[in-house]
Design a protein around this motif. Structure first.
Motif, PDB file in Angstrom:
ATOM      1  N   PHE A  78     -68.207  52.307 -17.372  1.00  0.00           N
ATOM      2  CA  PHE A  78     -67.553  53.497 -16.843  1.00  0.00           C
ATOM      3  C   PHE A  78     -66.689  54.166 -17.923  1.00  0.00           C
ATOM      4  CE2 PHE A  78     -63.675  55.066 -14.532  1.00  0.00           C
ATOM      5  CZ  PHE A  78     -64.263  56.208 -14.031  1.00  0.00           C
ATOM      6  N   LEU A  79     -65.930  53.347 -18.634  1.00  0.00           N
ATOM      7  CA  LEU A  79     -65.080  53.895 -19.686  1.00  0.00           C
ATOM      8  C   LEU A  79     -65.917  54.563 -20.759  1.00  0.00           C
ATOM      9  CD1 LEU A  79     -62.371  51.127 -20.016  1.00  0.00           C
ATOM     10  CD2 LEU A  79     -62.064  53.472 -19.240  1.00  0.00           C
ATOM     11  N   LEU A  80     -67.067  53.956 -21.053  1.00  0.00           N
ATOM     12  CA  LEU A  80     -67.963  54.531 -22.047  1.00  0.00           C
ATOM     13  C   LEU A  80     -68.324  55.950 -21.646  1.00  0.00           C
ATOM     14  CD1 LEU A  80     -69.201  53.207 -24.563  1.00  0.00           C
ATOM     15  CD2 LEU A  80     -71.335  53.039 -23.270  1.00  0.00           C
ATOM     16  N   SER A  81     -68.691  56.127 -20.373  1.00  0.00           N
ATOM     17  CA  SER A  81     -69.081  57.466 -19.930  1.00  0.00           C
ATOM     18  C   SER A  81     -67.883  58.395 -19.912  1.00  0.00           C
ATOM     19  CB  SER A  81     -69.743  57.399 -18.556  1.00  0.00           C
ATOM     20  OG  SER A  81     -68.852  56.861 -17.613  1.00  0.00           O
ATOM     21  N   ILE A 119     -75.197  58.230 -18.797  1.00  0.00           N
ATOM     22  CA  ILE A 119     -74.223  59.325 -18.957  1.00  0.00           C
ATOM     23  C   ILE A 119     -73.378  59.092 -20.208  1.00  0.00           C
ATOM     24  CG2 ILE A 119     -72.153  60.408 -17.973  1.00  0.00           C
ATOM     25  CD1 ILE A 119     -73.344  59.769 -15.190  1.00  0.00           C
ATOM     26  N   GLY A 120     -72.961  57.844 -20.391  1.00  0.00           N
ATOM     27  CA  GLY A 120     -72.134  57.521 -21.546  1.00  0.00           C
ATOM     28  C   GLY A 120     -72.847  57.801 -22.851  1.00  0.00           C
ATOM     29  N   ILE A 121     -74.073  57.314 -22.967  1.00  0.00           N
ATOM     30  CA  ILE A 121     -74.790  57.464 -24.231  1.00  0.00           C
ATOM     31  C   ILE A 121     -75.101  58.928 -24.511  1.00  0.00           C
ATOM     32  CG2 ILE A 121     -76.972  56.962 -25.388  1.00  0.00           C
ATOM     33  CD1 ILE A 121     -76.783  54.188 -23.847  1.00  0.00           C
ATOM     34  N   VAL A 122     -75.573  59.618 -23.475  1.00  0.00           N
ATOM     35  CA  VAL A 122     -75.922  61.027 -23.672  1.00  0.00           C
ATOM     36  C   VAL A 122     -74.675  61.829 -24.063  1.00  0.00           C
ATOM     37  CG1 VAL A 122     -76.702  63.128 -22.517  1.00  0.00           C
ATOM     38  CG2 VAL A 122     -77.917  60.976 -22.156  1.00  0.00           C
ATOM     39  N   SER A 123     -73.575  61.603 -23.335  1.00  0.00           N
ATOM     40  CA  SER A 123     -72.412  62.437 -23.625  1.00  0.00           C
ATOM     41  C   SER A 123     -71.815  62.113 -24.984  1.00  0.00           C
ATOM     42  CB  SER A 123     -71.355  62.305 -22.523  1.00  0.00           C
ATOM     43  OG  SER A 123     -70.934  60.969 -22.430  1.00  0.00           O
ATOM     44  N   LEU A 124     -71.877  60.846 -25.379  1.00  0.00           N
ATOM     45  CA  LEU A 124     -71.384  60.506 -26.716  1.00  0.00           C
ATOM     46  C   LEU A 124     -72.246  61.162 -27.790  1.00  0.00           C
ATOM     47  CD1 LEU A 124     -70.304  56.781 -26.424  1.00  0.00           C
ATOM     48  CD2 LEU A 124     -68.877  58.699 -27.089  1.00  0.00           C
ATOM     49  N   ALA A 125     -73.554  61.155 -27.538  1.00  0.00           N
ATOM     50  CA  ALA A 125     -74.441  61.776 -28.515  1.00  0.00           C
ATOM     51  C   ALA A 125     -74.157  63.266 -28.603  1.00  0.00           C
ATOM     52  CB  ALA A 125     -75.900  61.539 -28.121  1.00  0.00           C
TER      53      ALA A 125
END
Lengths: 379, 369, 588
Positions: free
Chosen positions: B264-267, B352-358
């Motif tokens: 969750f924190l990642l996203s 969501i986390g990976i996409v938004s970080l990218a």
């Protein structure tokens, strides 16, 4: 030397300042955005997003032994708008789905259901609700009880012995007989949102003048501090009232909330409330000194209390006393009460006037604070 | 590379904790919020004001009223003497409920016919009204059962045996308070991340950072770590309060809970950094965070169920990481759920986390200019 | 107005025993410390001093915006504390940042101030016309104030204060961030008002060359007044103390460094190819040669004293009396001696477009290793854009860009390891202490372990930061901040150092110290690229380019440019004369 007019308001100065403020509003899309776009967006999000009315609740029906009685009972769920029944043959399957959150609850008739009924003893109907969401669970339980009672009376009727309960409850829910939660949530939201809008609109404007150094230049003119305050209040008051009008319009037209009071009363109360919201914004603004801090404080001290402590969704009477005391300092509390009454009940003057009085007192105190806090000096 | 990331992370922390004001922002709101939310946010009613309009000439109504008097949920505030008094007492919000016992109440009951009890509720807050009605029904049902047994009346052919799983008393605190874990961690994480780049842009230090040999990736990781660490610490604090102050049972495993919190924190960090790299000033960052936060809290199922929303809004909530973490936290706390039940909730958050970080990293590179 | 003219009094501001402090218990800053002086009416009085001198505080006190801790202020005969409303109605004040509404047009700003000052509608038009003519803003009446250039904003701010000519006009750093051309125009407006309206003007400035334009100056430093008087009186005292040295083939930087720290010397700076020397005693040329043991090839000639010399003298005396060290420090840097003549920065036909607008429109130049290279230009000339492209902060739209042999359009990260960058305003982390900043930036440049510790130690010593190592950099005086920023940029011993307006706002002594550091870096072979507003600083450079509207107007050594572009009738042009001549020449 000229006349000693140091304390008199000058219409020309005031007009000049208001005109300036108005042009700034028109040219700064963000204040128009905050006044009009934000309330609409928030109202739509909340209005659609916040609903306590369960409909089409997935519910498991376990019929271990199909038969006319059990089928009759199950039909009650199929016919209800509240439920989307899913049928199971064994209770284990249903329980598994309950754990996996596929169904909110389950109703279970045992294989001996028909036999017990015929024997004249009371047949148990098992009900299990998922208690994680306690409020929802309770509502579902209530709906199940409703279906059960309906079935009981029709069963009794078809067996020639009308159901007789010792005490028979007949209930009437006034003002909102269809029990649409939107009818009370949306007016409450208008209050919450307008608290935020009023606070945000004005909390930034004074801070902005300090930040850009324009306030300093303004102060060293014959202008009076009251003129500066008025020139901030008037345009943003009008803007805020515009946002309010829009919100009320959306409530009535988009969300079909009935409006049973008088528009005049609504207008007056809104005006009072807007004054408290704007005054609070100005206080924040004066205290914060820069736009960023002002915005942050505005969100924390206007939005959250208005949301949690105004009674718009959580019942104030049920809160612990210390928290109830705090709610008296939240102006949205009074406005929520006024709006819910005006929308759903009509002009009930005692309630209206008491709450208006509170709002007026708060506005008065806020303006006193502003008066005390702002001077034509930097510190 | 790790040294550089570590240096950036340490720097972020010093910057965050050095200043009294920003330390306050990190510490005070969680405490205030958990107290306010914890106590104020409940759907359970207490001391519902009730007015009694008793026309009954017998005694049975008094037995019924006694049951209301004995209940913590109700508080009798007035006895009415005529029909005309009902409307004012409700209108003026003096009473939420009016119990109207019919003239023949006792007489009917003694003769085997149903005694009629009219319940009038103030529907201005229809949710409260429904809950109150539910309470009334429970009390009456109890009374009925007792009465039927005492007077050997034929009992109903079938009865409901209701059990509620995971929360036997249906205490709504059990529902709201674990949700606060999610709510507060996302607020704090967004606060930490959404302003971090904008703040440096405003102060001019971002340029200074960019002329060093640090790559955007290193900066991104260095900026993410503080949010992650603070989020985990505050999350732990709230979990602690939930368990030991509010006595809410933690039935599942901490591993499951923390994996959820981590994803969750990642996203949340991804979204926060995305907002941050779009904004040029802290103010824009703040507005952006707010604009994201409000809908994501409202449309998360935190207070009102997602299932009650219109279909298209429900579809929208699939993009909201809070929706998933709420399920995880509540299931772990109350239901003791494990990975086999919850894996469907982790995946969307991770995506969501990976996409938004990218996206953040991309925006980041682009907005270097 | 008649009243205003007939009002006669010798002094427009009188203060005595004025003290003002700020801050809370843990940190008290004394902005003004027991100041007493009088400001004469009917003339332009300059409040001169570096950042932190207390100029702004003093002006705010006069404007009734602050209340003093102690002391009295009389403005136009009124008590600025008790009768502050009256004072505010009778004076005009322009704060440091214009005080304009950037989202209103020029006309609307004027209208607003007319309303505030109660000018009757029928009298406005006439006044507007006069002001527009004076400021040259007539063509921009409908433009938003935010879209005006820095110079025009200041002129508009001035116009707004002059709508109703006040008896006293207070201007807080009206010329900061304004290019020399606009600066000169502002001064013309101010003087026309003093002459026509009999107005008194109090203005503050950090530019010492502007002090000479004031009729009287008050010198301030850290809340104290150092002196008051006619500027020329200050400089006259140093007649016969000032010399111009032509070093011939002797390296000018080492000579300057050697002379600057001699006890007999007040000041010693590089001016183009020459060195300017101010001595404590009155000397003649031969005495200078003798005392300083100058080689024969050094030519010594008398030079006229400047106001700045006097200011430095007063400042040094004060600092010495406070027990502070005024000697210039030298720093050590690894010698980069290989291939001294290599072109280390090569720019060919560089362009940068924003939308349809070319901020930089085809510029070319080369910088040799070890050169101090200056980039000059008016506001909006494209200096900063060029700079950002050179540092790799902004990609070029067109053209070629080589820094330290790396093509910046391709290997940006690689080039970054060899450059140091010091941004325009102090841009290190203000929430971190000095040592934390140094640690962070050294790590960011990939230093660790022993090497890192060594460099941090070096920085603390070389830049005299050890005593402040644990101070939050927010709380450092400006001069320290500058040194810290420079130290941070040098942690990794870069080959090239980029300095974007490095010394704006600092006092002249701190600026000299700063340039002493720069010069020792240049001696070690570090290439220095600098942008500046201070024309005097341009003379410290080996070569400069002057930019305007994205193009290069001229390139060369300061001497060459001064010879080539000087205003007719001026024998000894300053860099500023040259700059204005050049800009105006290309205008027509």
């Amino acid at each position: 030397m000229g006349r000693t007019s140091e304390t008199r308001l000058s219409f020309m100065r005031l007009k000049g300042l208001i005109w300036k403020e108005t042009k700034q509003i028109v040219r700064d899309p963000s204040s128009i955005g905050i006044a009009f776009f934000l309330p609409v967006a928030l109202l739509l999000i909340f209005g659609y997003g916040v609903s306590l009315d369960a409909e089409h609740v997935p519910i498991g029906i376990v019929i271990e032994q199909p038969g006319p009685e059990a089928n009759d009972f199950a039909a009650g769920f199929r016919d209800s708008d509240f439920f989307d029944p899913v049928f199971y043959e064994s209770v284990q399957d249903a329980e598994k789905d309950l754990i996996e959150r596929k169904i909110m609850g389950l109703v279970w008739t045992r294989s001996d259901f028909a036999r017990t009924l015929l024997s004249g003893t009371t047949a148990p109907i098992g009900v299990i609700v998922n208690g994680v969401d306690a409020n929802q669970a309770r509502i579902v339980e209530g709906y199940i009880t409703g279906v059960w009672i309906k079935w009981l009376s029709s069963y009794a009727l078809s067996h020639g012995k009308p159901l007789s309960l010792p005490v028979n409850i007949k209930h009437r829910i006034w003002f909102n007989s269809a029990v649409r939660s939107r009818n009370f949530l949306v007016p409450g939201l208008v209050a919450v949102i307008m608290t935020l809008i009023g606070g945000m609109l004005t909390s930034m404007v004074v801070a902005r003048e300090w930040e850009r150094g324009t306030m300093e230049a303004l102060l060293v003119t014959p202008v009076r501090i009251r003129e500066i305050i008025l020139s901030k209040v008037i345009p943003y008051f009008i803007l805020g009232m515009g946002g309010m009008l829009l919100s009320v319009y959306i409530s009535i037209v988009v969300f079909d909330v009935p409006f049973r009071g008088s528009y005049l009363a609504l207008g007056f109360a809104s005006a009072l409330f807007m004054l408290t919201a704007i005054a609070l914004g100005l206080i924040i603004s004066t205290a914060a000194g820069n736009q960023f801090v002002a915005g942050q404080i505005a969100i924390v001290i206007t939005f959250l209390p208005a949301f949690m402590l105004s009674g718009f969704v959580f019942d104030i009477n049920s809160m612990p006393v210390p928290i109830q005391v705090i709610t008296y300092t939240v102006s949205a509390r009074y406005f929520v009460s006024i709006l819910q009454t005006l929308f759903l009940a009509g002009d009930i003057w005692p309630i209206y006037l008491v709450n208006c009085l509170w709002l007026a007192i708060m506005a008065f105190i806020f303006f006193l604070i502003i008066k005390k806090k702002s001077h034509k000096r930097l510190i | 590379m790790f040294r550089r990331i570590l240096a950036l992370t340490i720097k972020e922390f010093i910057g965050m904790l050095k200043n009294k004001k920003s330390r306050m922002v990190l510490i005070l709101p969680p405490i205030a919020q958990i107290i306010v939310f914890g106590y104020a946010a409940t759907f359970d009613l207490r001391d519902v004001p009730v007015a009694i309009y008793n026309e009954d000439q017998g005694d049975i109504s008094r037995d019924v009223i006694a049951r209301f008097e004995g209940s913590r949920a109700f508080r009798i505030i007035d006895n009415l003497d005529s029909d005309d008094e009902i409307a004012p007492v409700i209108n003026l919000q003096k009473a939420l409920v009016v119990l109207h016992f019919h003239r023949e109440f006792s007489k009917n009951m003694l003769s085997g016919r149903p005694g009629e009890l009219q319940v009038i509720l103030d529907g201005r807050n229809s949710n409260t009204a429904l809950i109150a009605l539910n309470y009334v029904q429970t009390i009456i049902a109890d009374f009925n059962r007792q009465w039927a047994a005492d007077h050997s009346m034929p009992s109903a052919p079938a009865r409901l045996v209701v059990r509620s799983w995971f929360n036997r008393m249906l205490d709504s605190h059990w529902f709201i308070i674990p949700g606060i874990v999610a709510l507060l961690t996302i607020v704090v994480t967004l606060e930490v991340t959404a302003l971090s780049v904008a703040k440096e842009r405003e102060a001019g230090t971002f340029d200074q950072l960019l002329v060093t040999p640090m790559t955007p990736f290193e900066i991104l990781v260095g900026k993410s770590l503080p949010g992650m660490i603070i989020g985990l610490i505050e999350g732990t604090f709230i979990i602690f309060v939930t368990c030991f102050w509010f006595d809410i049972p933690l039935r599942g495993s901490l591993l499951v809970l923390y994996s959820g919190l981590f994803t969750f924190l990642l996203s949340a960090i991804g979204i926060g950094l995305m907002i941050s790299s779009i904004s040029l000033t802290q103010q824009q960052g703040l507005m952006g965070a707010f604009m994201f936060l409000v809908p994501s809290v409202v449309l998360s199922g935190f207070a009102t169920p997602i299932a009650n929303m219109p279909k298209f809004v429900q579809d929208l909530t699939l993009l909201n990481p809070m929706r998933y973490i709420l399920v995880i936290v509540r299931s772990v706390f109350l239901q003791g759920a494990g990975f086999e039940l919850l894996w469907t909730q982790y995946i969307p958050m991770a995506v969501i986390g990976i996409v938004s970080l990218a996206v953040a990293a991309m925006l980041f590179k682009r907005r270097l200019y | 107005m008649d009243q205003a003219q007939s009002w006669q009094d010798d002094f427009c501001i009188e203060v005595s025993g004025l003290t003002k402090t700020f801050g809370s218990d843990d940190k008290i800053i004394t902005a003004l410390d027991n100041c007493s002086f009088k400001v004469k009416s009917g003339m332009v009085t300059g409040l001169i001093g570096p950042d932190g001198a207390g100029k702004t505080t003093f002006m705010r006190l006069c404007a009734g915006l602050l209340v003093p801790d102690e002391g009295e202020i009389k403005v136009l005969g009124m008590d600025a504390v008790r009768d502050f409303l009256k004072v505010q109605s009778n004076i005009r004040y322009m704060p440091q940042r214009f005080g304009l509404y950037e989202d209103l047009t020029v006309q609307e700003n004027l209208d607003l101030y007319s309303d505030l000052l109660g000018i009757p509608k029928e009298r406005r038009q006439e006044r507007y016309e006069i002001l527009m003519r004076m400021t040259g803003l007539a063509p921009f009446k409908q433009r938003l104030a935010g879209r005006l250039s820095g110079g025009m904003k200041q002129k508009l701010g001035l116009a707004c204060t002059l709508i109703k000519p006040p008896r006293l006009l207070i201007l807080d750093e009206p010329t900061v961030g304004v290019d020399p051309v606009s600066r000169r125009e502002l001064w013309e407006i101010v003087y026309s008002q003093v002459e026509e309206e009999g107005m008194s003007v109090l203005l503050s400035t950090a530019y010492l060359d502007e002090a000479e334009r004031c009729q009287e100056v008050i010198l301030m430093h850290e809340g104290h007044t150092l002196g008051q008087g006619v500027p020329s009186e200050f400089s006259q005292k140093l007649d016969g103390h000032c010399f111009m040295l032509d070093p011939g083939s002797i390296p000018k930087r080492s000579l300057q460094r050697e002379l600057a720290n001699r006890d007999e010397v007040i000041d010693c700076i590089i001016l183009g190819e020459k060195i300017r020397l101010v001595t404590i005693d009155t000397l003649d040329s031969s005495q200078v040669k003798q005392i300083f043991q100058l080689p024969d090839e050094v030519e010594v000639a008398h030079a006229p004293p400047r106001f700045e010399d006097a200011f430095i003298w007063l400042l040094k005396e004060r600092l010495i009396s406070l027990g502070r060290d005024v000697k210039l420090k030298v720093i050590t840097h690894k010698k980069i001696s290989d291939l001294p003549d290599e072109d280390i920065i090569v720019v060919k036909n560089l362009k940068r477009r924003f939308g349809n607008f070319y901020a930089v429109n085809g510029i070319s130049f080369t910088v040799k290793r070890g050169e101090v290279f200056g980039l000059l230009g008016a506001n909006g000339a494209g200096k900063t854009t060029t700079f950002r492209m050179l540092c790799g902060l902004l990609p070029a739209s067109e053209g070629e860009l080589y820094v330290a042999g790396e093509n910046l359009r391709k290997a940006r990260a690689k080039a970054r390891e060899r450059i140091g960058y010091m941004a325009q305003k102090f841009s290190l982390y203000v929430d971190l202490t000095v040592i934390q900043n140094l640690n962070f930036f050294s790590s960011a440049y990939g230093l660790y372990g022993k090497k890192q510790r060594e460099r941090v130690e070096w920085a603390l010593d070389a830049f005299d930061l050890r005593q402040e190592a644990n101070t939050l950099s927010r709380d450092l005086p400006l001069g320290f901040k500058q040194r810290l920023a420079l130290a941070a940029a040098l942690m990794h011993e870069p080959d090239i150092l980029f300095l974007d307006e490095p010394t704006s706002g600092v006092d002249p002594l701190a600026r000299r110290q700063f340039w002493a550091h720069i010069n020792s870096l240049a001696d070690a072979g570090v290439t220095i690229m600098v942008t500046t507003h201070f024309m005097e600083e341009a003379e410290y450079c080996d070569r400069i380019v002057i930019m305007k509207r994205g193009k290069i107007l001229a390139e060369g050594t300061p001497e060459e440019l001064k010879k080539k572009y000087h205003p007719p009738g001026v024998d000894n042009p300053t860099m500023e004369d040259t700059f204005i001549t050049l800009i105006e020449m290309k205008e027509t």
